[in-house]
Design an enzyme around this catalytic site. Sequence first.
Site, PDB file in Angstrom:
ATOM      1  CG  ASN A 211      -0.068   0.040   2.383  1.00 40.63           C
ATOM      2  OD1 ASN A 211       0.560   0.673   2.834  1.00 40.63           O
ATOM      3  ND2 ASN A 211      -0.380  -1.155   3.065  1.00 40.63           N
ATOM      4  CG  ASP A 280      -6.715  -5.405   5.849  1.00 43.37           C
ATOM      5  OD1 ASP A 280      -6.059  -5.363   7.184  1.00 43.37           O
ATOM      6  OD2 ASP A 280      -6.865  -4.363   5.486  1.00 43.37           O
ATOM      7  CE  LYS A 290       8.690 -11.303 -15.057  1.00 46.58           C
ATOM      8  NZ  LYS A 290       9.251 -10.717 -16.117  1.00 46.58           N
ATOM      9  CG  PHE A 323      -2.555   5.066  13.612  1.00 51.40           C
ATOM     10  CD1 PHE A 323      -1.954   5.058  14.859  1.00 51.40           C
ATOM     11  CD2 PHE A 323      -2.496   6.391  12.657  1.00 51.40           C
ATOM     12  CE1 PHE A 323      -1.132   6.197  15.126  1.00 51.40           C
ATOM     13  CE2 PHE A 323      -1.711   7.545  13.283  1.00 51.40           C
ATOM     14  CZ  PHE A 323      -0.824   7.218  14.388  1.00 51.40           C
ATOM     15  CE  LYS A 337     -10.779  -0.869  10.970  1.00 50.79           C
ATOM     16  NZ  LYS A 337     -10.118  -0.119   9.769  1.00 50.79           N
ATOM     17  CE  LYS A 341      -8.502  -4.336  14.128  1.00 46.79           C
ATOM     18  NZ  LYS A 341      -7.607  -4.504  13.156  1.00 46.79           N
TER      19      LYS A 341
HETATM   20  O1  PMT Z   1       2.885   5.792   6.569  1.00 45.72           O
HETATM   21  P1  PMT Z   1       2.582   7.284   6.309  1.00 45.72           P
HETATM   22  O2  PMT Z   1       2.686   7.392   4.623  1.00 45.72           O
HETATM   23  O3  PMT Z   1       2.882   8.253   7.186  1.00 45.72           O
HETATM   24  O4  PMT Z   1       1.027   7.160   6.514  1.00 45.72           O
HETATM   25  C1  PMT Z   1       0.360   7.215   7.697  1.00 45.72           C
HETATM   26  C2  PMT Z   1      -0.983   6.110   7.858  1.00 45.72           C
HETATM   27  C3  PMT Z   1      -2.109   6.660   6.904  1.00 45.72           C
HETATM   28  C4  PMT Z   1      -0.341   4.617   7.248  1.00 45.72           C
HETATM   29  C5  PMT Z   1      -1.432   5.928   9.232  1.00 45.72           C
HETATM   30  O5  PMT Z   1      -1.626   7.046   9.724  1.00 45.72           O
HETATM   31  C6  PMT Z   1      -2.339   4.905   9.545  1.00 45.72           C
HETATM   32  O6  PMT Z   1      -3.520   5.127   9.225  1.00 45.72           O
HETATM   33  N1  PMT Z   1      -2.003   3.569   9.612  1.00 45.72           N
HETATM   34  C7  PMT Z   1      -3.197   2.622   9.723  1.00 45.72           C
HETATM   35  C8  PMT Z   1      -3.382   1.904   8.699  1.00 45.72           C
HETATM   36  C9  PMT Z   1      -4.302   0.765   8.670  1.00 45.72           C
HETATM   37  O7  PMT Z   1      -3.719  -0.310   8.474  1.00 45.72           O
HETATM   38  O8  PMT Z   1      -5.216   1.001   9.136  1.00 45.72           O
HETATM   39  P2  PMT Z   1      -6.701  -0.265   9.266  1.00 45.72           P
HETATM   40  O9  PMT Z   1      -7.905   0.506   9.638  1.00 45.72           O
HETATM   41  O10 PMT Z   1      -6.472  -1.123   7.995  1.00 45.72           O
HETATM   42  O11 PMT Z   1      -6.052  -1.139  10.468  1.00 45.72           O
HETATM   43  C10 PMT Z   1      -6.433  -0.738  11.788  1.00 45.72           C
HETATM   44  C11 PMT Z   1      -5.472  -1.059  12.659  1.00 45.72           C
HETATM   45  O12 PMT Z   1      -5.250  -2.535  12.730  1.00 45.72           O
HETATM   46  C12 PMT Z   1      -3.927  -0.527  12.586  1.00 45.72           C
HETATM   47  O13 PMT Z   1      -3.398  -0.016  13.766  1.00 45.72           O
HETATM   48  C13 PMT Z   1      -3.301  -1.680  11.749  1.00 45.72           C
HETATM   49  O14 PMT Z   1      -1.762  -1.575  12.066  1.00 45.72           O
HETATM   50  C14 PMT Z   1      -3.823  -2.936  12.451  1.00 45.72           C
HETATM   51  N2  PMT Z   1      -3.777  -4.148  11.549  1.00 45.72           N
HETATM   52  C15 PMT Z   1      -4.585  -4.091  10.363  1.00 45.72           C
HETATM   53  C16 PMT Z   1      -4.537  -5.447   9.690  1.00 45.72           C
HETATM   54  C17 PMT Z   1      -3.728  -6.589  10.216  1.00 45.72           C
HETATM   55  N3  PMT Z   1      -3.700  -7.447   9.645  1.00 45.72           N
HETATM   56  N4  PMT Z   1      -2.982  -6.477  11.488  1.00 45.72           N
HETATM   57  C18 PMT Z   1      -3.146  -5.188  12.324  1.00 45.72           C
HETATM   58  O15 PMT Z   1      -2.649  -5.251  13.214  1.00 45.72           O
END
Ligand code: PMT
Length: 405
Positions: A211, A280, A290, A323, A337, A341
């Site tokens: 991403n 995800d 490849k 986040f 979330k 979580k």
């Molecule tokens: O890196 P930058 O360019 O500075 O950008 C910052 C950012 C936009 C990446 C940051 O601000 C941000 O939003 N990070 C969280 C991105 C994300 O994965 O969000 P989510 O809503 O998909 O996931 C929610 C939370 O679950 C996150 O804390 C993530 O780390 C966690 N997660 C998600 C999927 C997974 N399989 N395991 C996780 O732990």
Amino acid sequence: MKIALGVTGGIAAYKAAEIIRLLQDRGIRVQVVMTRAAQEFVRPLTFAALSGEKVITGMFAPGEEQSPNIDSAIEHIAVAQSIDALLVAPATADVLAHFAQGIATDFLTTLYLATTAPVVVAPAMNVNMWNHPATQSNLEILRKRGIQIVEPGQGYLACGMTGAGRLVENEKIVAAVLAALGTSQDLSGETVLITAGPTREKIDPVRYLTNRSSGRMGYALAEAALRRGARVLLVSGPTSLTPPGAAEITRVESTEQMRDAVLQLLPQASIVIKTAAVADYRPKVASGQKIKHKGAMTLELEATPDILQELALRKSSQIIIGFAAETENVLENAREKLVAKNLDAIVVNDVSREGVGFDSDRNAVNIITRDEVVTIPETTKWDVAQRVLDQVVHLRQQRKATVKI
Ligand code: PMT
């Protein structure tokens, strides 16, 4: 941030090398200014190499003493205006006397008079020189003027005597500088585990799913936490950023690797902040070769492990902050979330907005806890990081108060 580090002529001058590194580890630029006597103990080239900046060794550049250049003549003013603090370490009795009496005879003493930035001095000298009424009276004048004196330690001195006069430990000097810079040390004693950047899921030897995360938000948090006195464990996906030097970094690529690193480090952490944009989904099977271009193809994906969910199950007393990157129903989705979580707080950004969030220096977020929503309008990621850490400190205070009751 930038500080000027004045190095004066004492046997402890070599210790300034380590001070430069400790400050740089916290993202602070260091401009070294050496007195003539200091150059008898350490060569300016050493400090130039360590600081990555030209070292100022006098009022005028070598060879200019007879016909001074106007740029050199006013350099002390330019430096005085560009610094956020002046540190002198080691500071001799002589430089303290010059500062106290306002006598400007070289670059450092002139810089002291010309700057309005906070000043920190770390004296080091012979015990009798330290105890001398003249030195003590100069120190008193400086204290009254708001100069911060990092008192020397006791012990065996290079001159063969024992007593007060040893340059105090570098960590204490750096803490005094951080305090002078207005950086509160409210995370001192905490170990903060931060994840940053994207994860990559392999499709074949040359392709992967990922991403747009640049890692900037997570790295800003790491640097801000370090400046506030925390030990920082940074688990980073692939980014082009240089991590703050004092962060203990674990580099990972895939979600599985990030999960393993986070779970392994969890017992050491008192605070966890999951900024990483974790993939995800991943290909159910990564091709060993490849994949050839043969028209349409279908890629079967499976869910990656949810690291935050696993953390919630395994955590003990840690404060856990997630986040959330949302594009619709931003607050509602983030709140879900937070509960699902089992987090202490979630920082949500609307990543459909232009100029903020992914791969930008700026962000606009809401920090949601169980009982409040703090809105941070668009600002730098550095500011957002500070506000998130303010909230962490607040949560920790709340938790301590609850435990006492
Ligand atoms: O890196 P930058 O360019 O500075 O950008 C910052 C950012 C936009 C990446 C940051 O601000 C941000 O939003 N990070 C969280 C991105 C994300 O994965 O969000 P989510 O809503 O998909 O996931 C929610 C939370 O679950 C996150 O804390 C993530 O780390 C966690 N997660 C998600 C999927 C997974 N399989 N395991 C996780 O732990």
